[in-house]
Design an enzyme around this catalytic site. Structure first.
Site, PDB file in Angstrom:
ATOM      1  N   VAL A  58      30.111  33.133  63.024  1.00 21.58           N
ATOM      2  CA  VAL A  58      28.963  32.259  62.796  1.00 21.58           C
ATOM      3  C   VAL A  58      27.624  32.996  62.886  1.00 21.58           C
ATOM      4  CG1 VAL A  58      28.561  31.501  65.184  1.00 21.58           C
ATOM      5  CG2 VAL A  58      28.169  29.913  63.290  1.00 21.58           C
ATOM      6  N   TYR A  59      27.591  34.191  63.472  1.00 15.82           N
ATOM      7  CA  TYR A  59      26.335  34.937  63.583  1.00 15.82           C
ATOM      8  C   TYR A  59      25.873  35.367  62.189  1.00 15.82           C
ATOM      9  CZ  TYR A  59      27.487  35.407  68.581  1.00 15.82           C
ATOM     10  OH  TYR A  59      27.816  35.171  69.902  1.00 15.82           O
ATOM     11  N   SER A  60      24.739  34.854  61.776  1.00  9.94           N
ATOM     12  CA  SER A  60      24.217  35.080  60.420  1.00  9.94           C
ATOM     13  C   SER A  60      25.255  34.720  59.364  1.00  9.94           C
ATOM     14  CB  SER A  60      23.760  36.533  60.235  1.00  9.94           C
ATOM     15  OG  SER A  60      22.583  36.786  60.952  1.00  9.94           O
ATOM     16  N   VAL A  61      26.119  33.757  59.711  1.00 12.06           N
ATOM     17  CA  VAL A  61      27.168  33.241  58.805  1.00 12.06           C
ATOM     18  C   VAL A  61      27.932  34.398  58.164  1.00 12.06           C
ATOM     19  CG1 VAL A  61      27.674  31.475  57.084  1.00 12.06           C
ATOM     20  CG2 VAL A  61      25.513  31.391  58.318  1.00 12.06           C
TER      21      VAL A  61
END
Length: 347
Positions: A58-61
């Site tokens: 989910v970090y920076s998708v």
């Protein structure tokens, strides 16, 4: 650098884990660091002996995983590093693009491997508890990934201690692979994990790898009681941090940290990290950085040993907090989630 085992496993990790949420796309968070600048961070970390790296889909998708995989693939031997990532957060619109269902876990793992350009993940973690999916389904899917060689070990992140205990018990009862690590919210400003979660982890041989050991920069001295401009872009734009660290006694702790740092000729960030490194049960704090000099500063904290008197001075201002960093269990919501789909044997 110092090294230790992750919980009761045979896997060795560095006592500092590089958190990779900082590396990604500025469209996701204004304070993120792009790929080119991140390269220096990975080079510095590896040269200092860091072998443990943590990111999440989910970090920076997904961009954080891409950057992490790119630079580790270029600069490190895969057998020498421990790569951790996480699953749970929404990756796109649609109910099946998030959570901990078997469908999403299997797809998310494959997508993470593709972005990382790796054949396996060393530590695959559930990012939060999923109230809409039975824990048995989640654990069964995770066990499948281990047995198929996609994942080596399993971990979890912030949740209630009773939830983690239930997951450990259920996996053991079914003969599934158990969680070996807990990535929880723990630092000098937020110590509620000392009540139940950390004692549970110590009892069960689970490694503790806390997130936000510097309270998202609060303990580094980038926010002041009197207000005014914060010292960094992240401090000025991190709304999530403002929701965690803002009480008057939080500033008392920050000031106590600054006092010990002055007396030791260290920085507040180094003192805060040294404190968590000596805390019972802690394997490796997960430290993120947006500037290379901040990363160097934290790496040096491994050699800083605090006295009992210094630890007491740092801990003295602490006051209890509400649950922060994860959703507090809601009995009504849990009951509603249990009724989403009928179970066998129910009318």
């Amino acid at each position: 650098m110092q090294y230790t085992r992750l919980g009761n496993t045979g896997m060795t990790v560095s006592r500092i884990c590089l958190g990779c949420m900082s590396y990604g796309d500025k469209k996701w968070r204004e304070w993120t660091v792009g790929a080119d600048e991140a390269r220096e961070h990975f080079k510095l970390a590896l040269e200092a002996g860091i072998t443990f790296f943590d990111t999440a889909d989910v970090y920076s998708v997904g961009v954080s995983e891409e950057i992490t995989g790119r630079w580790l693939g270029e600069m490190a031997s895969r057998d020498d590093i421990v790569l951790a990532t996480k699953v749970h957060g929404a990756m796109a619109k649609g109910p099946n693009r998030r959570g901990l269902s078997r469908k999403h876990i299997m797809e998310a793992c494959e997508n993470s491997l593709r972005r990382l350009k790796m054949d396996y993940i060393d530590l695959y973690q559930i990012h939060r508890w999923d109230y809409s999916t039975q824990i048995e389904e989640t654990l069964d899917a995770l066990d499948t990934l281990v047995r198929h060689g996609k994942v080596r070990y399993l971990g979890a992140s912030s949740m209630a201690a009773w939830q983690f205990s239930k997951a450990l018990h259920t996996a053991g009862e079914r003969g599934w692979h158990r969680f070996v690590a807990m990535q929880n919210h723990y630092n000098l400003v937020y110590r509620e994990e000392e009540r139940e979660m950390i004692p549970l982890c110590i009892d069960q041989g689970v490694g503790v790898i806390p997130w936000s050991p510097l309270a998202r920069g609060f303990l580094a001295g980038n926010r002041k009681r009197e207000g005014g401009d914060a010292a960094t872009l992240r401090a000025r734009t991190d709304d999530f941090a403002r929701g965690l660290y803002h009480q008057e006694h939080d500033y008392d702790i920050a000031e106590a940290t600054e006092k010990v740092a002055r007396e030791r000729g260290a920085t507040p960030a180094q003192v805060a990290c040294a404190w968590i490194l000596q805390a019972p049960g802690v394997t490796a704090p997960i430290v993120g950085a947006t500037k290379a000099n901040h990363l160097k500063e934290i790496i040096a904290s491994v050699e800083l040993e605090l006295t009992a008197e210094e630890v007491a001075a740092l801990e003295a201002p602490y006051r209890p907090h509400p649950v922060l960093g994860h959703e507090q269990p809601n009995p009504a919501r849990m009951a509603a989630a249990a009724d989403v789909l009928p179970r066998h044997g129910r009318a």
